[in-house]
Design an enzyme around this catalytic site. Structure first.
Site, mmCIF file in Angstrom:
data_model
loop_
_atom_site.group_PDB
_atom_site.id
_atom_site.type_symbol
_atom_site.label_atom_id
_atom_site.label_comp_id
_atom_site.label_asym_id
_atom_site.label_seq_id
_atom_site.Cartn_x
_atom_site.Cartn_y
_atom_site.Cartn_z
ATOM 1 N N GLU A 84 0.820 -1.212 0.000
ATOM 2 C CA GLU A 84 0.000 0.000 0.000
ATOM 3 C C GLU A 84 0.853 1.261 0.000
ATOM 4 O OE1 GLU A 84 -3.314 2.663 0.480
ATOM 5 O OE2 GLU A 84 -3.141 0.605 -0.236
ATOM 6 N N ASP A 85 1.924 1.280 0.787
ATOM 7 C CA ASP A 85 2.636 2.530 1.047
ATOM 8 C C ASP A 85 4.077 2.576 0.559
ATOM 9 O OD1 ASP A 85 0.406 3.566 2.302
ATOM 10 O OD2 ASP A 85 0.976 2.804 4.263
#
Length: 713
Positions: A80-81
């Site tokens: 996700e990051d």
């Protein structure tokens, strides 16, 4: 343990304490990889971001979970990051871990506190993720717990949003999964944010009570141990005051002040066998007076999540009521970890706890009724009712057990057995006596449903039924009875609504509207329109949305991207032309400039081995001007005036056409590229929805120039 100072060795020691056969190499590799991927990232508190995944992993070690779950916790934010991908996780660790990380990532992207329809759709996705592997939600719950423990670092408005979502969704879900300790902590952490004055008042009253009465818990615990010793029963006794939110909720439900509230203390007795549980119950009731109606035997009638225990409430010292839970050690393990007990280790081996419910069976039972729901709001109602439900156990005339939420009626009982029995219901008998259908059923009652062929559900039943399954079945039956009448009325209403904006309610337009509103098709849409469940303007807006510029000051071009160095310029990469609202990443070039790419741009793979050129960026939130170029690939009919109508639609949507390029010219169709200036990704999606509904548009998609080269170093 302080996650900021937790090393890989510390975490490995936590896992090895309950699982000596753990893969030290895999845990250390996951720790090192996660730390590397999150290097340079900070939390709102200013701490290194990687302290969060480590804390989540540590929470899961308290539940003694398997290696795959602990590794997933360490990596759950990497896809996700960071620049990590699903393929990277699968290659470096395993397909099992990659699928778990992917599942957590998808849950993170769900906006569970959004509008009702969107929320219901996301709940469906949540249950789908849970049904594939329940460990996904275990990681997500631990993730939410740590975020709530550190929520003070967030902005005040973000705190309230997260706390409300936690109170509405994650806390009851944890409780439904049998993780009562987590539910209580999530509720109390949310309560601290949402009503700090109320929580502080409860704590102050507790302090005053302790000053006036002394340590009640220690005295009653001592009395219980003394009575058990006299009876020759070996057991552990624990006492505690209930959480502030639990007390606050009881005060609201019973409309009583703190001073009049009785059972604010809870005691737990853990022993060696089922027989000892019942012997202890006899000792407790022999020493203290039992409170009528407060006895529950979840050993002989366990909850659907595997929970087993005896609950009773007695009048203790000074007439104070106290709740007592009696269970064995194995029952306690399930009570503490719920469904997670299936993956837990004990004494160095994978737990074979006979009371741990099979996760696949549990989620199948929980989601079976939801999958049949046609209406998004019905589905959402069913989910919330099921998650919050406190159960009662009733019996069919043949002695089969039916579990219902507290407050259920014979109508709920009938639909719990089968939809056909519910539809045919004309009356009910409880323990052999005829009763009204609105009667509230109680634990242990035997219920017989009286049926008649040709009977149909009545509208008044919606006020009588309490379960989501019964309500949705009643609504469905009522809808079917009037559907044809509503469809005809809906056709006329649709024709009129679209005519008011100069459009026609063609079959294709209605199919597009049904798709955009997540309905089963045009017939379903027309029936809801005719029954006033939908408004004509809502249907029109789903196809031709009002996309007028947002109010407020527009964001200047040099402030559109957040995360750049002071004075650093940027350009939107021509290969993917990212729009405000999309996730982005920056690739630095030789000068001070930064090339901004969409996170899924294929060209980014060329720079996987140059992490020093990557920069995390995001779009500035707010009102962007319509100056962001993008390209649509349209296939349209070759007819008189078709292209003109397409251009008119684009103009009505407040989008500017900067260029046209014909790719193919055929006798019956054209394929063209339309170069547009738009505000953001929402503007793009609205325009594409409008074009899809146009009868002469055969296909529409976003066009990206994947052959464009990356910026030079």
């Amino acid at each position: 343990m302080d996650s900021a100072n937790t090393t890989a060795d510390d975490l490995i020691a936590l896992v090895r304490a309950y699982n000596p056969k753990t893969s030290t190499r895999a845990l250390r590799a996951a720790y090192d990889y996660g730390r590397k991927m999150h290097e340079g990232q900070k939390r709102h508190s200013g701490e290194p971001y990687f302290t969060h995944p480590v804390a989540v992993a540590a929470i899961l070690t308290e539940q003694q979970l398997d290696d795959a779950t602990i590794i997933t916790a360490l990596l759950h934010d990497t896809v996700e990051d960071t620049r990590a991908s699903y393929a990277d996780i699968e290659r470096l660790f395993s397909k099992e871990v990659a699928e778990l990380v992917d599942g957590v990532t998808k849950l993170t992207n769900l906006q569970l506190n959004s509008t009702e329809t969107k929320q219901a759709e996301n709940f469906r996705k949540l249950f789908m993720a849970m049904s594939k592997d329940l460990r996904v939600i275990l990681v997500k719950l631990a993730d939410r717990l740590h975020n709530m423990r550190t929520i003070k670092a967030m902005r005040v408005e973000k705190q309230a949003k997260k706390a409300r979502e936690t109170m509405d969704i994650y806390a009851p879900l944890a409780g439904r999964m049998g993780m009562q300790w987590m539910r209580e902590e999530l509720e109390d952490l949310s309560f601290r944010v949402l009503n700090p004055e109320g929580r502080a008042s409860i704590i102050r009253r507790f302090i005053t009570l302790q000053r006036e009465t002394g340590d009640v818990i220690q005295r009653i615990t001592g009395d219980m141990r003394l009575e058990l010793d006299k009876a020759g029963i070996q057991a552990e006794v624990f006492g505690r005051a209930k959480k502030p939110y639990s007390i606050w909720r009881k005060m609201q439900e019973k409309e009583q002040s703190f001073s009049r509230l009785s059972d604010i203390y809870g005691f737990r007795i853990i022993t060696g066998s089922d027989e000892d549980c019942y012997r202890i119950l006899g000792v407790i009731h022999g020493r203290w007076r039992a409170v009528p109606g407060r006895f529950k035997d979840y050993i002989s009638q366990p909850k659907s999540n595997g929970y087993r225990s005896i609950h009773t409430t007695v009048s203790g010292r000074d007439g104070k009521r106290v709740e007592v839970q009696i269970r064995t050690r194995q029952m306690h393990d399930v009570a503490e970890t719920g469904v997670a007990a299936h993956w837990s280790y004990r004494d160095g081996k994978r737990s074979q706890n006979p009371f741990a419910v099979d996760p696949a069976k549990w989620i199948s039972q929980l989601s079976e009724q939801f999958n049949a729901e046609e209406d998004h709001e019905d589905f959402l109602e069913a989910v919330k009712l099921e998650m919050y439900a406190d159960q009662v156990f009733c019996f069919t005339p043949k002695g089969e057990v039916v579990k219902l939420p507290r407050g259920a009626t014979p109508i709920d009982f009938a639909y719990a057995i089968h939809t056909r029995i519910g539809n045919d219901c004309v009356g009910a008998k409880i323990d052999g006596m005829r009763v009204p259908l609105w009667t509230r059923v109680k634990n242990g009652q035997s219920i017989e449903i009286i049926r008649a062929q040709g009977q149909m559900p009545q509208t008044t039943w919606l006020d009588i039924a309490t379960t989501g399954k019964a309500k949705s079945a009643i609504r469905r039956s009522l809808r079917e009875a009037d559907k044809q009448r509503f469809v005809k009325l809906g056709q006329e209403l649709a024709r009129s609504a679209f005519a008011q904006v100069g459009k026609k309610a063609t079959d294709k337009v209605l199919r597009t509207a049904a798709k955009n509103m997540r309905l089963d098709g045009p017939q379903d849409l027309l029936a809801r329109l005719g029954s006033s469940e939908l408004l004509g303007r809502e249907v029109v807006q789903s196809v031709y949305p009002d996309i007028a510029p947002k109010s407020g000051e527009q964001i200047a071009g040099d402030r559109a991207v957040v995360g750049l160095e002071p004075g650093q310029s940027f350009t939107r990469a021509a290969c993917c032309t990212p729009l405000p609202g999309e996730r982005i990443v920056g690739i630095s070039s030789r000068g001070k400039g930064m090339s901004v790419h969409a996170i899924d741009c294929e060209k980014l793979s060329e720079y996987e081995d140059q992490p020093d050129r990557w920069t995390d960026l995001r779009w500035q939130e707010g009102n962007h001007p319509a100056v962001n170029g993008t390209v649509l690939d349209l296939t349209i009919g070759n007819g008189a005036g078709v292209l003109g109508r397409i251009c008119t639609l684009i103009g009505e949507a407040s989008a500017n056409i900067s260029d046209l390029e014909f790719l193919e010219r055929k006798p019956d169709f054209y394929r063209i590229l339309i170069y547009l200036d738009l505000r953001d990704v929402a503007h793009l999606h609205s325009l594409m929805s409008t074009l899809e509904a146009e009868g002469d548009v055969a296909a529409v998609s976003r066009y990206r120039k994947i052959d464009v080269h990356m910026p030079p170093r």
